[in-house]
Design a protein around this motif. Structure first.
Motif, short mmCIF file in Angstrom:
data_model
loop_
_atom_site.label_atom_id
_atom_site.label_comp_id
_atom_site.label_asym_id
_atom_site.label_seq_id
_atom_site.Cartn_x
_atom_site.Cartn_y
_atom_site.Cartn_z
N LEU A 286 -52.71 95.45 136.03
CA LEU A 286 -53.23 94.10 136.03
C LEU A 286 -54.78 94.20 136.06
CD1 LEU A 286 -52.57 92.01 139.37
CD2 LEU A 286 -52.18 94.73 139.11
N ARG A 306 -55.47 85.69 136.69
CA ARG A 306 -54.22 84.87 136.41
C ARG A 306 -53.12 85.92 136.60
NH1 ARG A 306 -57.43 82.38 132.46
NH2 ARG A 306 -56.56 83.41 130.71
N ASP A 307 -53.50 87.37 136.01
CA ASP A 307 -52.45 88.45 136.05
C ASP A 307 -52.09 88.41 137.71
OD1 ASP A 307 -52.80 89.37 133.54
OD2 ASP A 307 -54.23 90.79 134.21
N GLU A 310 -49.99 85.45 138.57
CA GLU A 310 -48.62 85.19 138.15
C GLU A 310 -47.75 86.33 138.75
OE1 GLU A 310 -47.82 82.89 135.68
OE2 GLU A 310 -49.26 81.70 135.85
N TYR A 332 -41.97 90.15 134.28
CA TYR A 332 -43.18 89.92 134.33
C TYR A 332 -43.98 89.91 132.77
CZ TYR A 332 -48.22 90.62 135.47
OH TYR A 332 -49.33 90.41 135.50
N THR A 333 -43.41 90.94 132.23
CA THR A 333 -44.12 91.07 130.82
C THR A 333 -44.02 89.91 130.07
OG1 THR A 333 -43.57 93.40 130.92
CG2 THR A 333 -44.26 92.43 128.83
N ARG A 335 -43.66 86.74 130.95
CA ARG A 335 -44.59 85.73 131.72
C ARG A 335 -45.77 85.81 131.17
NH1 ARG A 335 -43.26 83.77 137.70
NH2 ARG A 335 -44.88 82.34 137.93
N ARG A 336 -46.50 87.10 131.06
CA ARG A 336 -48.01 87.26 130.98
C ARG A 336 -48.39 87.48 129.49
NH1 ARG A 336 -51.07 85.24 132.77
NH2 ARG A 336 -52.62 86.54 132.56
N ASP A 339 -50.45 84.83 127.52
CA ASP A 339 -51.87 84.67 127.82
C ASP A 339 -52.65 85.90 127.58
OD1 ASP A 339 -54.02 83.17 129.28
OD2 ASP A 339 -53.17 83.98 131.42
N ARG A 340 -51.99 86.82 127.90
CA ARG A 340 -52.83 88.12 127.69
C ARG A 340 -53.24 88.34 126.18
NH1 ARG A 340 -51.12 93.92 127.13
NH2 ARG A 340 -52.91 95.12 127.80
#
Ligand SMILES: Cc1cc2nc3c(=O)[nH]c(=O)nc-3n(C[C@H](O)[C@H](O)[C@H](O)COP(=O)(O)OP(=O)(O)OC[C@H]3O[C@@H](n4cnc5c(N)ncnc54)[C@H](O)[C@@H]3O)c2cc1C
Length: 395
Positions: A286, A306-307, A310, A332-333, A335-336, A339-340
């Motif tokens: 992160l 945000r990483d 979240e 988690y991957t 979810r991000r 945005d990432r």
């Protein structure tokens, strides 16, 4: 065995640690720096309104904002280009917000987060540098040096927030060199500023002026050769060169007396670095360890915060014995992801359009700026992306 080991308690690792401080989890953070120190030199960081909301939710915004002069609100951002038409001005008042964002010094932010971690009794080991990571399907082990003493710690999950992903195997991160260098420094003023930040695109790269305390933080993107000269020149010559780049722009009206001096000049190379995967066996990346972006859009730290937020939410929703499992990491991957990737693409794309010396792009660039300023819906979308993250562009 612990639940989570956080490697690196910089702004991102410390935020993760704070977000987990009140949970019923066994969490320890390690940082190579000494207590009271901050990694690297001081820098002006741009915190978005969304990052303020993250800190508010974690109950730390008061501590960050309390130190005198630590946080400077940005009332407006003025974007223009050297030698071309087009300009856009984003105003906090247009969005009914107290500020579009905040400029905070790296050291002041780190000190506030460290103090809050100590106040909440979160486990943080200073002078503790991780040297190796090894994972099995069931747990991860970190080898580290506590002072000179070798130690070993195990956990269900390691959260790598060391800023550089140094423990990853060769080839785990991709690099793109922009061939540019950022010259940073603090500009003294003859008259108080009005809280306006400036981004001015020039043929060598963007120049950002960020109101910070009673000064302006400068981020001047340029070629490595010119950066060398800018660092070596006496202040008068440096300020004259800056003045020439500012030209007859809105900066003049907003900074009536002009600049009185330049202090704390230094430079660093600009690259895009990102991990091909943000999760590996029993391990998650992160902040800058996951992606280090060009500062053109001020997205890097905000994306990292945000990483952290979240990841904490994901961990708080995960049964303890499945923390670090494949399914939990895959969640988690997912979810991000948006945005990432949109943060990386947005910053990289902006550089394609604005970080370019070709005269042929000056016209589309001017058109893009004018369109942004004239079309309220487009301007609102763009501003929301800057305030809350680029995922708002796709949601
Ligand atoms: C030189 C430079 C200048 C920058 N300037 C700007 C700017 O002007 N504006 C802007 O918005 N952003 C800027 N950035 C980006 C911004 O600083 C980052 O987005 C932000 O610091 C990311 O936070 P982080 O916690 O992920 O990483 P970092 O801030 O790098 O923190 C990493 C932490 O991990 C610790 N650590 C490192 N290795 C280990 C290890 N092996 N074991 C234990 N601990 C370890 C370090 O001591 C540090 O505390 C700059 C970055 C750099 C490198």
């Amino acid at each position: 065995m612990r639940d989570v080991l956080i490697v690196g308690a910089g702004p991102v690792g410390a935020t993760l640690s704070l977000a987990l401080a009140d949970a019923d989890l066994d969490v320890v953070a390690l940082d190579a720096r000494a207590a009271g120190a901050a990694a690297g030199g001081d820098r002006s960081l741009a915190l978005s309104h969304g990052s303020r909301l993250v800190f508010e939710r974690l109950g730390v915004w008061g501590a960050v904002a309390a130190a005198p002069g630590a946080v400077t609100p940005i009332q407006a951002v003025d974007v223009s280009q050297f030698g071309g038409f087009g300009r856009v001005r984003l105003e906090a008042a247009e969005h009914d917000l107290p500020a579009l964002g905040y400029i905070v010094g790296y050291r002041a932010l780190q000190a506030a987060l460290d103090a809050e971690l100590a106040r909440r009794g979160a486990g943080l080991r200073y002078d503790c540098a991780a040297t190796r990571i090894a994972a099995t399907p069931a747990y991860v082990t970190i080898e580290a040096r506590q002072g000179r003493e070798p130690i070993e710690l195990s956990a269900r999950l390691a959260a790598l927030a060391d800023g550089g992903g140094e423990l990853l195997p060769e080839g785990a991160r991709r690099h793109h060199d922009y061939g540019q260098v950022a010259v940073i420094g603090k500009l003294g003023l003859r008259a108080p500023h009005r809280g306006v930040a400036f981004e001015r695109f020039t043929p060598e790269g963007p120049i950002a002026l960020l109101p910070e305390g009673d000064r302006y933080g400068l981020v001047w993107t340029t070629t490595p050769e010119r950066a060398e000269a800018l660092l070596a020149w006496p202040a008068t010559e440096f300020l004259a060169a800056l003045d020439e780049r500012i030209g007859a722009s809105a900066v003049r009206d907003a900074i009536p007396g002009g600049f009185a001096g330049i202090a704390e000049r230094r430079s660093f190379p600009l690259r895009l670095e990102y991990a091909t995967r943000i999760v590996r066996d029993r391990c998650v990346l992160l902040g800058n360890a996951a992606q280090a972006l060009h500062p053109i859009a001020g997205q890097g730290l905000n994306l990292g915060l945000r990483d952290a937020y979240e990841l904490a939410q994901e961990l708080l929703d995960t049964p303890r014995d499945t923390i670090g499992s494949r399914d939990a990491l895959a969640a988690y991957t997912r979810r991000r992801q948006v945005d990432r990737l949109s943060g990386i693409a947005f910053t990289h794309g902006l550089l394609g359009l604005f970080g370019n010396a070709l005269p042929i792009v000056s016209w589309p660039r001017g058109l893009a700026l004018t369109m942004l300023d004239c079309l309220p819906a487009l301007k609102r979308t763009f501003t929301r992306a800057m305030l809350f993250g680029t995922r708002t562009l796709v949601s």
